[in-house]
Design a protein around this motif. Structure first.
Motif, PDB file in Angstrom:
ATOM      1  N   GLN A   1      21.379  -6.413  -9.834  1.00 14.35           N
ATOM      2  CA  GLN A   1      20.136  -7.182  -9.768  1.00 14.35           C
ATOM      3  C   GLN A   1      18.985  -6.405 -10.401  1.00 14.35           C
ATOM      4  OE1 GLN A   1      18.439  -8.100  -5.809  1.00 14.35           O
ATOM      5  NE2 GLN A   1      18.233 -10.197  -6.528  1.00 14.35           N
TER       6      GLN A   1
ATOM      7  N   LYS B   1      24.825 -12.860  -5.312  1.00 11.72           N
ATOM      8  CA  LYS B   1      24.817 -13.403  -3.951  1.00 11.72           C
ATOM      9  C   LYS B   1      25.941 -12.859  -3.072  1.00 11.72           C
ATOM     10  CE  LYS B   1      22.325 -17.761  -4.582  1.00 11.72           C
ATOM     11  NZ  LYS B   1      21.317 -17.426  -3.569  1.00 11.72           N
TER      12      LYS B   1
ATOM     13  N   LYS C   1      19.269 -14.063  -9.403  1.00  8.42           N
ATOM     14  CA  LYS C   1      19.524 -14.248  -7.970  1.00  8.42           C
ATOM     15  C   LYS C   1      20.801 -15.055  -7.735  1.00  8.42           C
ATOM     16  CE  LYS C   1      14.680 -13.941  -6.527  1.00  8.42           C
ATOM     17  NZ  LYS C   1      13.519 -14.669  -5.942  1.00  8.42           N
ATOM     18  N   ARG C   2      21.027 -16.016  -8.610  1.00  5.60           N
ATOM     19  CA  ARG C   2      22.201 -16.873  -8.470  1.00  5.60           C
ATOM     20  C   ARG C   2      23.499 -16.084  -8.621  1.00  5.60           C
ATOM     21  NH1 ARG C   2      22.501 -22.672 -11.515  1.00  5.60           N
ATOM     22  NH2 ARG C   2      24.644 -23.289 -11.010  1.00  5.60           N
TER      23      ARG C   2
END
Length: 599
Positions: free
Chosen positions: A546, A574, A570-571
């Motif tokens: 990230q 996870k 962000k997708r």
């Protein structure tokens, strides 16, 4: 030593980014056969009997110890384990040679450098590019230990820019006359043969085989180094040295092919040596933590120490998983090439070249895992970690060079991405199609379904890592095509992508290893320990992914488009948060109880 090529298609270099790997076909070190375990024991016995008792002599370079040890290794066949039988070698497979390197990296101190320089960069140029006469003249004597070798590439003005070398070679009748200077040459103090790179006619970078006894070849004093003090490191000077025309290596002006291809193998081997060194270092730290009593109990009982031991163990496990995955790929490719009619040397050269991307990634991954481990082992020792009474300071010093030679880690990061993009542009890898699919996926609604199966979340996390890298690299490439950025000048972005590739390679390799071990009942302990290592690594890798992705895209995108990409990041990051304190303690407690690294 025989090996078996699976029916599975051998993945191409760099294809791990876009292909789904079949974990059942990967090789894991728990699968070593009886013959390979015997080789491992032979190497360990040699270390215990010949190297460990002489570590102080090695460190002080006394009694001509390094060349004498090389000769004893030759008596066991260990200088030619990777060489063809026709020259006196043993033709062991890639996995076995990787294992030999790993064991040698564990307890051999500075002698590891002498061994690696001789068997790798000192011998492979002749195997890969030598004429039949050159091979017959030199390889048997390099394999039996009669000759020792060194590799002369670096100069005061050319390190990473190897092609900027100034050493000259001028044709004069039946010889080339060499003039120039090389520095940081391992094994220089006792080498009988030097692989030397010089500029013919001022601009034709070329390799030469230079015997040590030629008039005009002289050596500087031994370098006073930070670490690896037991390895001979000197400058080599050439003053009107006449090298027979028959000693030119490969084609005139094609020396870069020798230098770069030999370095592929060197980078891979350095990772193997680093894994062995990290295991040995961590074992020293674990034993001290079990022996050191504070507040009426061993310091191994304390959470802060458990963190260090658990984290180092997890990083080593991940690095070892990637090591043997790539080793198997090189072995399979080598087998395939030989089946297609390539010679032993051609197959070795081309298989290593095929996985140049993976070798560059492994080089910085392994050396940084070793550096992390030795640093924490010094810390575990506390004040004693600064005392030469323990092994910790020597391991700490010796480790540092690994991030510099065989190409600095910065160079290897840049190279890994550059080679990947070059392969894509040449059509060797279809990255455009998968990258476009990721862009289309971002335009749709994310699925609310949770992954199923025992490792469903982990499988999805690795698949998402690939999508994230394709998204970031694809966007950067598009910006370059549009003339908005010049990636050659934006090294920070390339290094972000390289770190993401490294995390992907180790994360997927660890997942493949754990799944195969679970399916086949492999390993030294409960699957709980391996699962803990896998999930901790993925938890931490997700955070690094990230950050690296965000840092990269924010470097060349802004406004609403940056917000869109941030949502995409962000997708694809996870993976569910893990109780890493608990998971690291599971790994640490097992290692502490075993008083060794036994994963």
């Amino acid at each position: 030593m025989s090996d078996t090529l699976t029916d599975q298609k051998v993945l191409k270099g760099g294809e791990f980014l876009i292909a789904d790997a079949d974990y059942s076909t990967t090789f894991v070190p728990e699968e070593f056969n009886e013959e390979q375990r015997m080789v491992r024991q032979m190497v360990q016995d040699f270390i215990d009997q010949e190297i460990k008792p002489n570590l102080d002599k090695i460190e002080k370079q006394e009694d001509n110890i390094a060349p004498r040890l090389l000769e004893k290794m030759a008596d066991l066949g260990l200088l030619g384990s990777h060489m063809p039988e026709e020259f006196g070698g043993m033709e062991m497979d890639t996995n076995t040679n990787t294992l030999i390197c790993e064991v040698m990296g564990g307890s051999s101190g500075s002698f590891t450098v002498s061994y690696a320089a001789h068997t790798g960069i000192g011998m492979l140029p002749i195997l890969y590019f030598g004429t039949e006469k050159q091979k017959q003249d030199y390889l048997p004597r390099l394999i039996n230990g009669e000759l020792k070798s060194a590799y002369c590439l670096t100069e005061p003005g050319s390190g990473s820019d190897a092609m900027g070398a100034k050493t000259s070679a001028v044709l004069d009748g039946d010889a080339y006359v060499l003039n120039g200077q090389k520095m940081w040459i391992s094994n220089a103090g006792f080498a009988d043969v030097f692989i030397v790179f010089a500029q013919v006619d001022g601009d034709k970078f070329t390799g030469f085989i230079v015997p040590s006894g030629l008039e005009g070849l002289t050596l500087g004093a031994e370098e006073d180094k930070l670490g690896i003090k037991g390895s001979s490191t000197r400058q080599v000077f050439f003053e009107n040295v006449r090298v027979p025309v028959g000693n030119s290596l490969g084609q005139i002006g094609k020396g870069h092919l020798i230098a770069f291809n030999v370095l592929n193998v060197g980078r891979f081997k350095l990772h193997a040596l680093s894994m062995g060194g990290a295991k040995r270092s961590l074992e020293v730290g674990i034993r001290y933590a079990n022996e050191r009593i504070q507040f009426k109990q061993p310091i191994a009982n304390f959470g802060a120490i458990k963190y260090k031991i658990g984290e180092a163990g997890i990083r080593i496990f991940a690095g070892e998983s990637a090591l043997y995955r790539v080793s198997q790929q090189i072995q399979d490719m080598n087998k395939q090439l030989m089946a297609d009619g390539k010679s032993f040397a051609e197959a070795k050269l081309l298989s290593a070249e095929e996985y140049a991307i993976e070798c560059a990634l492994l080089k910085f991954l392994g050396s940084e895992t070793l550096d992390y481990t030795v640093d924490e082992v010094v810390q575990i020792h506390g004040g004693m970690g600064y005392s030469e009474e323990t092994l910790a300071p020597r391991m700490y010093r010796d480790s540092r060079i690994n991030r510099i030679y065989e190409g600095t880690n910065e160079i290897n990061r840049l190279l890994s991405v550059d080679m990947l993009l070059r392969r894509a542009m040449k059509g060797a890898l279809d990255i455009v199609g998968p990258a476009w699919n990721v862009q289309k996926e971002l335009g749709g609604m994310p699925s609310m379904d949770r992954p199923e199966g025992e490792y469903g979340e982990e499988i999805k996390a690795v698949a998402d890592f690939k999508k994230l890298i394709l998204m970031v690299a694809g966007a950067a490439a598009k910006q370059q095509m549009d003339g908005k950025i010049n990636l050659k000048a934006e090294q920070e972005i390339l290094m972000n992508v390289a770190d993401m590739l490294g995390d992907l390679l180790q994360a997927e390799s660890t997942l493949m290893r754990v799944r195969k071990m679970r399916d086949n009942g492999l390993g030294n302990q409960s699957p709980e320990v391996y699962d803990a290592a896998l999930r901790t690594y993925l938890h931490d890798a997700t955070a690094r992914m990230q950050k690296n992705a965000t840092d990269a895209v924010a470097s060349f995108i802004e406004g609403d488009l940056l917000r869109t990409f941030t949502m995409g990041i962000k997708r694809f990051t996870k993976y569910p948060p893990q109780n890493v304190k608990k998971l690291r303690r599971i790994v640490a407690d097992f290692l502490i109880e075993a008083n060794a690294f036994v994963m």
